[in-house]
Structure formats: structure tokens, C-alpha cells
Design a protein around this motif. Structure first.
Motif, PDB file in Angstrom:
ATOM      1  N   PHE A  43       0.861  -1.182   0.000  1.00 23.83           N
ATOM      2  CA  PHE A  43       0.000   0.000   0.000  1.00 23.83           C
ATOM      3  C   PHE A  43       0.899   1.233   0.000  1.00 23.83           C
ATOM      4  O   PHE A  43       1.706   1.428   0.906  1.00 23.83           O
ATOM      5  CB  PHE A  43      -0.909   0.033   1.233  1.00 23.83           C
ATOM      6  N   ASP A  45       1.145   4.832   0.636  1.00 20.41           N
ATOM      7  CA  ASP A  45       0.416   5.829   1.430  1.00 20.41           C
ATOM      8  C   ASP A  45       0.732   7.222   0.897  1.00 20.41           C
ATOM      9  O   ASP A  45       1.884   7.677   0.961  1.00 20.41           O
ATOM     10  CB  ASP A  45       0.825   5.712   2.904  1.00 20.41           C
ATOM     11  N   THR A  60      -3.924  -0.800   6.572  1.00 19.40           N
ATOM     12  CA  THR A  60      -3.884   0.639   6.289  1.00 19.40           C
ATOM     13  C   THR A  60      -4.908   1.006   5.224  1.00 19.40           C
ATOM     14  O   THR A  60      -5.601   2.028   5.330  1.00 19.40           O
ATOM     15  CB  THR A  60      -2.470   1.060   5.831  1.00 19.40           C
ATOM     16  N   TYR A  61      -5.036   0.151   4.215  1.00 20.01           N
ATOM     17  CA  TYR A  61      -6.045   0.383   3.179  1.00 20.01           C
ATOM     18  C   TYR A  61      -7.455   0.333   3.764  1.00 20.01           C
ATOM     19  O   TYR A  61      -8.283   1.219   3.505  1.00 20.01           O
ATOM     20  CB  TYR A  61      -5.894  -0.663   2.074  1.00 20.01           C
ATOM     21  N   GLU A  66      -5.422   7.216   2.454  1.00 19.97           N
ATOM     22  CA  GLU A  66      -5.368   7.736   1.091  1.00 19.97           C
ATOM     23  C   GLU A  66      -4.130   7.166   0.412  1.00 19.97           C
ATOM     24  O   GLU A  66      -3.002   7.411   0.844  1.00 19.97           O
ATOM     25  CB  GLU A  66      -5.299   9.257   1.111  1.00 19.97           C
ATOM     26  N   ARG A  68      -2.634   3.873  -2.646  1.00 16.55           N
ATOM     27  CA  ARG A  68      -2.792   2.894  -3.729  1.00 16.55           C
ATOM     28  C   ARG A  68      -2.480   1.506  -3.205  1.00 16.55           C
ATOM     29  O   ARG A  68      -1.379   1.239  -2.726  1.00 16.55           O
ATOM     30  CB  ARG A  68      -1.830   3.267  -4.867  1.00 16.55           C
ATOM     31  N   MET A  69      -3.473   0.621  -3.272  1.00 18.38           N
ATOM     32  CA  MET A  69      -3.315  -0.759  -2.840  1.00 18.38           C
ATOM     33  C   MET A  69      -2.949  -1.627  -4.041  1.00 18.38           C
ATOM     34  O   MET A  69      -3.516  -1.482  -5.125  1.00 18.38           O
ATOM     35  CB  MET A  69      -4.634  -1.241  -2.234  1.00 18.38           C
ATOM     36  N   ASN A 266      -7.016  -1.630  -9.930  1.00 19.25           N
ATOM     37  CA  ASN A 266      -6.571  -0.233  -9.986  1.00 19.25           C
ATOM     38  C   ASN A 266      -6.745   0.401 -11.365  1.00 19.25           C
ATOM     39  O   ASN A 266      -6.842   1.624 -11.482  1.00 19.25           O
ATOM     40  CB  ASN A 266      -5.099  -0.130  -9.555  1.00 19.25           C
ATOM     41  N   ARG A 300     -13.052   4.043  -4.529  1.00 19.46           N
ATOM     42  CA  ARG A 300     -11.845   3.209  -4.671  1.00 19.46           C
ATOM     43  C   ARG A 300     -11.845   2.060  -3.657  1.00 19.46           C
ATOM     44  O   ARG A 300     -10.845   1.789  -2.991  1.00 19.46           O
ATOM     45  CB  ARG A 300     -10.578   4.056  -4.536  1.00 19.46           C
ATOM     46  N   GLU A 301     -12.971   1.382  -3.592  1.00 17.75           N
ATOM     47  CA  GLU A 301     -13.144   0.302  -2.627  1.00 17.75           C
ATOM     48  C   GLU A 301     -13.128  -1.078  -3.296  1.00 17.75           C
ATOM     49  O   GLU A 301     -13.623  -2.048  -2.741  1.00 17.75           O
ATOM     50  CB  GLU A 301     -14.471   0.485  -1.871  1.00 17.75           C
ATOM     51  N   HIS A 303     -10.677  -3.141  -3.747  1.00 14.31           N
ATOM     52  CA  HIS A 303      -9.919  -4.137  -2.987  1.00 14.31           C
ATOM     53  C   HIS A 303     -10.675  -4.575  -1.738  1.00 14.31           C
ATOM     54  O   HIS A 303     -10.552  -5.730  -1.311  1.00 14.31           O
ATOM     55  CB  HIS A 303      -8.541  -3.584  -2.612  1.00 14.31           C
ATOM     56  N   ARG A 304     -11.437  -3.678  -1.135  1.00  8.40           N
ATOM     57  CA  ARG A 304     -12.259  -4.071   0.013  1.00  8.40           C
ATOM     58  C   ARG A 304     -13.272  -5.136  -0.422  1.00  8.40           C
ATOM     59  O   ARG A 304     -13.496  -6.122   0.278  1.00  8.40           O
ATOM     60  CB  ARG A 304     -12.990  -2.862   0.601  1.00  8.40           C
TER      61      ARG A 304
END
Length: 421
Positions: A43, A45, A60-61, A66, A68-69, A266, A300-301, A303-304
Motif C-alpha cells: 500500500f 500511502d 492501512t487500506y 489515502e 494505492r493498494m 486499480n 476506490r473500494e 480491494h475491500r
């Protein structure tokens, strides 16, 4: 002249390990706290300009940082993407540099434990980085070797991951066996059939490699199971396979396949995709479904969502049903997922994996009944649906559970000692 220090490094699609040998005993190095495994995730940051790795990257993601994962980057080896650049904040980074960051982090963690520099490495590799394309496969290995050289490994060699797992099994074998090594990881399914001679890696002066009867593999793994489950039960809630106002026309599927694929998520966070989806929304019969997709990408969720699907897959190993919450997309939105749904979603992939084992048996010149031991490693062998289906192909075999995430790394360390010591 200092003695060369060597290791075995298992860079996995989902998880990675690094092994060393001390006093003739292989062990895995703690790479994140006390854990010897580290999720293959980064990630970037954008707030503190720090790069987080592994569980720290994921946490952290999920905390809403804020940045990029990035995860499952091993899967881009052998594809055109590996030669491209990606935006990390305001900086264009080559994907090779991103992989190098992760591997260098592992190397430095191990060197801190050793208090010495590691110069030699045996790296694991799947039977095929790329199916049915020997040139792309060779290019993938060379790319990984170049990255390893660039981060300070002066001597880099490779071993097939299931063969490395066989080295680990050899440590506990008490008699001669015909073993089927089943390694189902995040990105690939790999198999080795070999004759195991306990405690005799150089039996009769021969290399243990001479005892290998067959190697086979296919580019299907746990991240594919996640993707197929997501497409079956989650993506329809955001418009997948939904109708457009023009008769006979369906919503384009590419957005959903990318959203369900770790290493492609992404790519959806760009202005072009946003504009295309806004246009398609006007043509959709159920625009509220597209609203969910657009909102998810705006947040931008992606990855969640992928993490939640992965967790649901794991839960279904022990439970018949689970509820997957999508409240971060729309308040109160959920979808029920059953073990039957999981089985339906992965049935075609399971058939293709079984076909690969069948090919290995033909290559070895034996039948499934001749296998005396099935040795399982890789996180996806924990799925009962997968494990039971594959071990049924060797009906007389004793099933031995290896370290799901550590057998390959341990075997690579043993192989590094054999080659370099």
C-alpha cells in the motif's frame, strides 16, 4: 572471503515466505511481526509517503488511508503488463520496480534476522507462469531473475514449487512412497509425481530430481476462485449481465472481470472508465445497478470488495452459508452465498485442474491407484471442495497435510543448501 549466505524464497500470488537452513534444519524467517508468512500486498500511502507491506498494507487500506493498494502482482509476470508503468500518486512506476520493492522488503527482513547479507537464492516458480506459451514463460522467469539481481542477489536459481514442497515432505517420509504433490496457491495449481526415498536426497549417488516422474501445472488458483464467486454472486448486484435498453444488448462484462481480478482493480480508477460508465448508465434498464458500480469505483473500494469475497470463500470451507455485506457500497446491501454457490462457481476450474493431474499421471506412466501419498500445500488446498475432489483421484493414497503456506519456502531453503553449500 566471507562464506556465501543463501536462502529459499517463495514469492506467492497471495502470500510469500523466505527460508534459511541452520545446523542442517530449514526454518522460515519471521517477515511480519512473529509471522513467517507475509501477504503479497503493498500500500503506497499518499499521506505520509510511506510504503506498507503485507498485513500492514491491507490494514492501512481498510482503515481508509489515502493511497494505492496493490496485490497479486506475481500474476502479471509473463504478460505485457509487466513491461508497463503505473501511476503511484504523481509518480509513474514500472511494475518491475513495484515487485522489486516487495522482494527487497523480504530480503532486508531476513538480513536483519541474520545480521548478514544474503547473496544466493533459490526462488520458487510455478510449472507454468503462462499456460501454453513457452516464450512468455521463459520471459517471466528471466524478468523475476533480473529483479532479484537488481535488489542484491548475486546468484539466482529456480525450482518448481511442487518439487520444493516434495523436499519438505521428504523430511518426514518414513518409507519409499510414490507421492503426488498438490500445490494449489493463489495463482496456479501445480503438481509433481515422484518417488520419495526418505532421508536419501542423493540416493545411490543420484540427484533426487532423477526420481521425479512428472510435473504439470495450470494457471488456476485461489484468486480465480475468488473471481468466479464474485462474478456469480456479487457483480450482478452492480449490473453484471444486466440488460440495456437496446433489445438483445447486455452490459459490457470487462469492467466486472477487472473488478473481480486483484491485479486489475486499480486500472478501473481512471477518468476514461468513469466517463464510459456514466454513458452506459443512461442506456441501462436498471441504472441503479450501475450507480452502485460507479459509487464503488469513486470510493476506490474495489480491494475491500475483493477481500470480502475472499473471506466469504474461506468461511464457506466451514459453514454452509454466509452473508456478504456490501454496506460500504449501499446501506443495507448484502448478498447470501452458500457452499453450493461456491461449488457451482469453481466447478469448471476444478474440472480443468483434475484434467491436469490426469495428464501428469499419463506423463508418469502410472494410474491414480498407484499413488501412495498425496501431500497437500498451498492455501487453496484448505477448501474441502478442492481437496476432496483432487485426492479422490488417488483413492489408495494417504493424505498428508503439509504447511499450507510454508512447505514450499522450507523446501526451497533445503534446495538452496543442496545447490550452494
Amino acid at each position: 572471503m566471507n562464506k556465501a549466505v543463501f536462502c529459499g524464497l517463495d514469492f506467492g500470488t497471495s502470500n510469500s515466505t523466505l527460508g534459511l537452513v541452520k545446523n542442517g534444519k530449514a526454518h522460515l524467517v519471521p517477515l511480519e511481526g512473529d509471522s513467517v508468512t507475509i501477504p503479497s500486498a503493498l500500500f503506497f500511502d499518499f499521506e505520509d509517503h510511506h510504503v506498507h507491506f503485507g498485513r500492514d498494507a491491507i490494514a492501512t487500506y481498510l482503515e481508509g488511508g489515502e493511497g494505492r493498494m496493490m496485490r497479486a502482482l506475481k500474476s502479471i509476470l509473463g504478460t505485457p503488463t509487466i513491461n508497463e508503468y503505473t501511476m503511484v500518486g504523481n509518480e509513474r512506476k514500472p511494475f518491475t520496480a513495484v515487485l522489486a520493492l516487495f522482494l527487497l522488503h523480504m530480503k532486508r527482513k531476513a538480513e536483519t534476522v541474520l545480521d548478514d547479507e544474503i547473496s544466493h537464492v533459490v526462488m520458487g516458480r510455478p510449472i507454468h507462469f503462462v499456460d501454453y506459451n513457452p516464450d512468455a514463460d521463459a520471459e517471466a522467469e528471466q524478468t523475476l531473475k533480473s529483479i532479484a539481481n537488481d535488489i542484491g542477489f548475486s546468484h539466482v536459481e529456480f525450482e518448481y514449487e511442487p518439487v520444493a514442497a516434495a523436499r519438505d515432505f521428504q523430511q518426514i517420509a518414513s518409507r519409499e512412497e510414490i507421492a503426488l504433490i498438490i500445490d494449489i496457491g493463489g495463482g496456479t495449481s501445480d503438481f509433481t509425481i515422484l518417488k520419495v526415498l526418505p532421508d536419501q536426497p542423493h540416493a545411490n549417488g543420484n540427484d533426487a530430481r532423477d526420481l521425479i516422474l512428472a510435473n504439470a501445472g495450470i494457471h488456476i488458483g485461489g484468486t480465480d476462485f475468488d473471481r468466479w464467486l464474485s462474478l456469480l454472486r456479487v457483480m450482478p448486484l452492480m449490473g453484471y449481465q444486466s440488460e440495456m435498453t437496446k433489445p438483445g444488448r447486455l452490459m459490457p462484462v470487462g469492467y466486472y472481470h477487472d473488478l473481480a481480478t486483484w491485479q486489475k482493480i486499480n486500472f478501473l480508477y481512471d477518468h476514461k472508465t468513469h466517463s464510459e460508465l456514466r454513458y452506459l448508465r443512461r442506456e441501462a434498464r436498471e441504472p441503479h445497478l450501475l450507480d452502485r458500480l460507479i459509487h464503488l469505483l469513486d470510493l476506490r473500494e474495489g480491494h475491500r470488495l475483493a477481500l470480502n469475497v475472499e473471506e466469504a470463500k474461506i468461511v464457506l470451507s466451514d459453514q454452509e452459508k454466509t452473508e456478504l455485506s456490501l454496506g460500504f457500497v449501499e446501506k443495507g446491501l448484502t448478498t447470501a452465498i452458500s457452499r453450493e454457490h461456491l461449488q457451482d462457481s469453481i466447478s469448471d476450474g476444478t474440472t480443468r485442474i483434475r484434467r491436469t493431474i490426469a495428464d501428469a499421471l499419463v506423463q508418469a506412466g502410472i494410474k491414480g491407484e498407484d499413488i501412495t501419498v498425496c501431500f497437500l500445500t498451498g492455501g487453496s488446498t484448505r477448501l474441502p471442495l478442492i481437496r476432496n475432489s483432487l485426492t479422490a483421484m488417488a483413492p489408495n493414497a494417504v493424505v498428508v497435510e503439509g504447511d499450507a503456506f510454508g512447505s514450499v519456502g522450507t523446501g526451497l531453503a533445503l534446495e538452496a543448501e543442496r545447490r550452494f553449500a
